[in-house]
Write a protein that holds these residues in place. Structure first.
Motif, mmCIF file in Angstrom:
data_model
loop_
_atom_site.group_PDB
_atom_site.id
_atom_site.type_symbol
_atom_site.label_atom_id
_atom_site.label_comp_id
_atom_site.label_asym_id
_atom_site.label_seq_id
_atom_site.Cartn_x
_atom_site.Cartn_y
_atom_site.Cartn_z
ATOM 1 N N LEU A 465 -6.025 140.409 102.296
ATOM 2 C CA LEU A 465 -4.498 140.316 102.311
ATOM 3 C C LEU A 465 -3.954 141.482 103.192
ATOM 4 O O LEU A 465 -3.343 141.215 104.069
ATOM 5 C CB LEU A 465 -3.746 139.940 101.259
ATOM 6 N N GLU A 466 -4.484 142.672 102.765
ATOM 7 C CA GLU A 466 -4.008 143.871 103.557
ATOM 8 C C GLU A 466 -4.502 143.618 105.048
ATOM 9 O O GLU A 466 -3.715 144.198 105.829
ATOM 10 C CB GLU A 466 -4.420 145.189 102.601
ATOM 11 N N VAL A 482 5.202 139.158 106.596
ATOM 12 C CA VAL A 482 6.258 138.960 105.593
ATOM 13 C C VAL A 482 5.727 138.188 104.504
ATOM 14 O O VAL A 482 5.684 138.436 103.324
ATOM 15 C CB VAL A 482 7.687 138.474 106.337
ATOM 16 N N GLY A 483 5.241 136.901 105.113
ATOM 17 C CA GLY A 483 4.675 135.944 104.057
ATOM 18 C C GLY A 483 3.552 136.743 103.151
ATOM 19 O O GLY A 483 3.179 136.433 101.899
ATOM 20 N N VAL A 484 2.534 137.330 103.693
ATOM 21 C CA VAL A 484 1.497 138.058 103.210
ATOM 22 C C VAL A 484 2.082 139.074 102.328
ATOM 23 O O VAL A 484 1.657 139.387 101.012
ATOM 24 C CB VAL A 484 0.437 138.703 104.214
ATOM 25 N N CYS A 485 2.956 139.867 102.801
ATOM 26 C CA CYS A 485 3.622 141.004 101.999
ATOM 27 C C CYS A 485 4.348 140.353 100.596
ATOM 28 O O CYS A 485 4.216 141.015 99.677
ATOM 29 C CB CYS A 485 5.153 141.463 102.842
ATOM 30 N N GLN A 486 4.989 139.174 100.723
ATOM 31 C CA GLN A 486 5.492 138.546 99.615
ATOM 32 C C GLN A 486 4.439 138.006 98.687
ATOM 33 O O GLN A 486 4.683 138.284 97.447
ATOM 34 C CB GLN A 486 6.387 137.283 100.113
ATOM 35 N N GLU A 487 3.353 137.428 99.042
ATOM 36 C CA GLU A 487 2.235 137.093 98.131
ATOM 37 C C GLU A 487 1.565 138.518 97.590
ATOM 38 O O GLU A 487 1.350 138.239 96.259
ATOM 39 C CB GLU A 487 1.119 136.484 99.082
ATOM 40 N N LEU A 488 1.625 139.418 98.189
ATOM 41 C CA LEU A 488 1.034 140.685 97.583
ATOM 42 C C LEU A 488 1.967 141.356 96.465
ATOM 43 O O LEU A 488 1.474 141.556 95.455
ATOM 44 C CB LEU A 488 0.615 141.933 98.794
ATOM 45 N N ALA A 489 3.111 141.140 96.744
ATOM 46 C CA ALA A 489 4.127 141.686 96.102
ATOM 47 C C ALA A 489 4.193 140.806 94.545
ATOM 48 O O ALA A 489 3.920 141.630 93.568
ATOM 49 C CB ALA A 489 5.616 141.885 96.518
ATOM 50 N N LYS A 490 4.119 139.700 94.723
ATOM 51 C CA LYS A 490 4.033 138.823 93.718
ATOM 52 C C LYS A 490 2.888 139.043 92.717
ATOM 53 O O LYS A 490 2.551 139.105 91.345
ATOM 54 C CB LYS A 490 4.040 137.390 93.936
ATOM 55 N N ALA A 491 1.568 139.355 93.507
ATOM 56 C CA ALA A 491 0.364 139.808 92.747
ATOM 57 C C ALA A 491 0.564 141.159 92.117
ATOM 58 O O ALA A 491 0.086 141.309 90.808
ATOM 59 C CB ALA A 491 -0.680 139.698 93.692
#
Length: 670
Positions: A465-466, A482-491
């Motif tokens: 993801l990074e 941004v979508g990937v950032c949001q997914e990482l933040a949730k994880a």
């Protein structure tokens, strides 16, 4: 008078040689220029690193000065191994070993006048004594010493440092490896069978790997030699060294009958790789080993998933290695289509035969897709062809639920886009790979073909993801980042519980939103072309070409079709003015110099007679709903805006069937 060393001196030299072989492997992987300068004050030329396109790591080219050092070290070890093999404590010991050696060598003790090659298969009682001494002192140390020596032999055969033309040194490497195969074969059978097998399992895998390399390595395949001088030298002075290896492997494999399941990962792959040999003994041994592994797993679990996994992994490597050698690929296919099918048919088990035949059919399809992909050159010119072949392979792997191989090739596609600076496409592929993973602690195996190390599942998921976010940012696809950032933040918040990483991810997301709101971006125009005309002649000619996906004709051979060029600009909330200026300034430059002609599957719409002009080059432009249209005659090289006559020349864009256009990387033009 010559002085004969005492037994104690011989024993110490045996231990020294075993440990030296472990050091030899470290020396082979090192640049010796600095070491030689510090120890001997001698300046050596440094090794060079060569990075080729689409290679994950640079290739090391060993300098001639360092090759000379490696040569001297190898010859010293080879001479020492000969001395220790021929030196025996008593004549009685040698006499006692003759019977055992005759059995191990399959009853053929003669060398036929060749440089005593038959002695390569002789056992050495001093080696047994040295290993017994090491085991009495420290069992773990003894296993480590033998493992290092076997790994060294494995790498000597698999990846020689010397040029292929240095045939004598190549045979010196083979001699050292074969002597170790003989020495440790006796030791392993004596000390690591039965209840002690688990302690020596790693040693058995290394030992079997060395033996199987003799059967599959191209340097020892006399039947495939093209250089007649090298072949004559081998036959006259050495003969076929594979005969020693096959006999030793046959004896050891019989002794390992109760433990074969534990050696599946080594022997299945090795048997498949050796199956292309044209030597009958090797063919029979390879099919026997492979079928025994199939039967063993099926008897234990009523399926052959482990055999399938190891076979597919090996096929992936073999097609990459031999993609341009059609005869070798056909030999591997014949191994499955003929010999394995015959074994299954004679097994007498209807269910095993059904499962096996289904697997073989699957293997044939996989071979087809892999070869079609890997025979294409790794160059930017064939980027589109490689992408199309990879997508076909991915579709097949997804349908057949080969998840590991699918993940490997979606990552391969990402690396290919990365090398071509297709950042958005690379990001999409990295994210697709990550989406197929979870957040568990399950250990994922190493994937050397795509440069992935063995890591926990959650850690690989985060790294993918990074990578996706990095490429989305490089491609200015900030909304996707941004979508990937949001997914990482949730994880980080719900799965990994890493608050520091969560804070960093939110900071990146904030920065991306600021860029979206404050930075201007330019979206380039995309041209879609539809050729309208009689393509029967082109279709018949296209079917006769070697590359049916791309057929180009010179301008003189092309019927005068009427082309509808549709230019669409991607929507943008900001930068509209700059975008329109960019379209106007680069309109002519953006039109490709060559087009792929693909006749439509359905009849093309008939344009009004007034729109067709076959005598003069006419161009008309219409601006409708952010769409620009052009009428192009085949002699047109410029576009003249005629907005006043647009309604009379061309119908609405909604009434014209436009097909996607992909520029073709060819020197010809239409």
């Amino acid at each position: 008078a010559a002085v004969t060393p005492s037994d104690d001196v011989y024993d110490k030299f045996v231990v020294l040689m075993l440990k030296t072989m472990g050091v030899l492997e470290e020396v082979r992987r090192s640049d010796l220029s600095e070491l030689m300068q510090k120890i001997f004050g001698k300046q050596l030329e440094k090794n060079k690193k060569v990075q080729q396109r689409n290679q994950l790591s640079a290739t090391t080219v060993v300098s001639e000065d360092q090759l000379a050092v490696h040569r001297d070290l190898l010859i010293a070890i080879a001479d020492l191994s000969r001395i220790l093999t021929t030196a025996t404590t008593t004549q009685q010991t040698q006499d006692d070993d003759d019977d055992d050696e005759e059995e191990m060598n399959g009853g053929d003790g003669g060398g036929g006048g060749k440089l005593a090659v038959h002695e390569w298969g002789s056992k050495c009682d001093r080696i047994d004594k040295a290993i017994a001494t090491l085991r009495s002192e420290d069992e773990g140390m003894a296993v480590h010493v033998v493992e290092c020596a076997l790994k060294c032999c494995n790498n000597l055969i698999a990846s020689s440092l010397f040029p292929s033309s240095w045939l004598t040194l190549r045979l010196a490497e083979a001699e050292v490896a074969m002597r170790c195969l003989s020495w440790f074969g006796w030791t392993l059978q004596r000390n690591y069978l039965g209840d002690t097998f688990d302690k020596g399992r790693v040693l058995w895998k290394e030992w079997l790997g060395v033996g199987m390399l003799f059967l599959s390595n191209e340097d020892f395949a006399l039947e495939d030699y093209v250089d007649s001088a090298s072949l004559a030298l081998l036959r006259q002075h050495y003969g076929d060294v594979r005969t020693i290896a096959i006999r030793k492997l046959t004896v050891a494999w019989t002794a390992l009958t109760p433990h074969r399941a534990a050696l599946a990962d080594t022997m299945i792959s090795a048997a498949v790789e050796a199956s292309a040999s044209e030597v009958l003994d090797i063919q029979e041994f390879a099919i026997d080993v492979y079928f025994q592994m199939i039967r063993s797993e099926f008897s234990a679990s009523s399926h052959i998933q482990s055999v399938e996994t190891h076979t597919i992994d090996q096929i992936d490597q073999l097609t990459a290695k031999h993609s341009h050698k059609e005869n070798v690929i056909n030999r591997y296919l014949d191994f499955f289509r003929k010999r394995v099918r015959e074994k299954l048919a004679s097994s007498g088990d209807a269910q095993l035969t059904k499962i096996g035949n289904t697997f073989i059919s699957d293997i044939e399809r996989l071979y087809h897709f892999l070869v079609q992909l890997k025979k294409l050159p790794n160059s930017a010119q064939y980027e589109d062809e490689r992408t199309a072949a990879t997508l076909k392979l991915l579709s097949y792997l997804n349908d057949s639920r080969k998840n590991e191989l699918y993940n490997r090739y979606i990552h391969h596609l990402a690396l290919m886009h990365q090398s071509c600076s297709n950042h958005v496409e690379a990001g999409i592929c990295f994210k697709s790979h990550g989406d197929r993973l979870g957040w568990s602690d399950r250990q994922l195996k190493k994937e050397p073909l795509v440069g992935l190390e063995a890591t926990p599942e959650w850690k690989r998921h985060v790294s993918l993801l990074e990578l996706a976010m990095k490429h989305f940012m490089l491609g200015e696809a900030w909304e996707m980042a941004v979508g990937v950032c949001q997914e990482l933040a949730k994880a980080y918040q719900e799965e990994i519980f890493d608050l520091k990483a969560l804070s960093s991810s939110l900071d990146k997301q904030s920065h991306l939103w600021k860029m979206i709101g404050g930075q201007d971006r330019v979206f380039h125009s995309v041209y879609l072309v539809r050729f309208i005309g009689d393509f029967k002649q082109l279709t018949s000619a296209q079917q006769q070409q070697q590359q049916p996906q791309s057929y180009m004709l010179p301008t003189s051979a092309v019927p005068r079709p009427r082309a509808m060029v549709q230019v669409r600009s991607l929507p943008s909330e900001r930068g509209t003015k700059n975008r329109l200026q960019n379209v106007q300034q680069n309109r002519a430059q953006n039109i490709p110099q060559s087009f792929e002609i693909t006749p439509a599957s359905s009849p093309a719409p008939v344009l009004p007679p007034t729109a067709v002009n076959t005598t003069t080059a006419t161009t008309s432009v219409v601006q409708q709903n952010n769409v620009q249209q052009f009428d192009i005659d085949d002699d047109d090289t410029e576009f003249d805006s005629e907005e006043d006559d647009a309604d009379e020349e061309v119908e609405s864009a909604d009434d014209v069937n436009l097909a996607p256009l992909r520029p073709v990387a060819r020197s010809e033009s239409v």
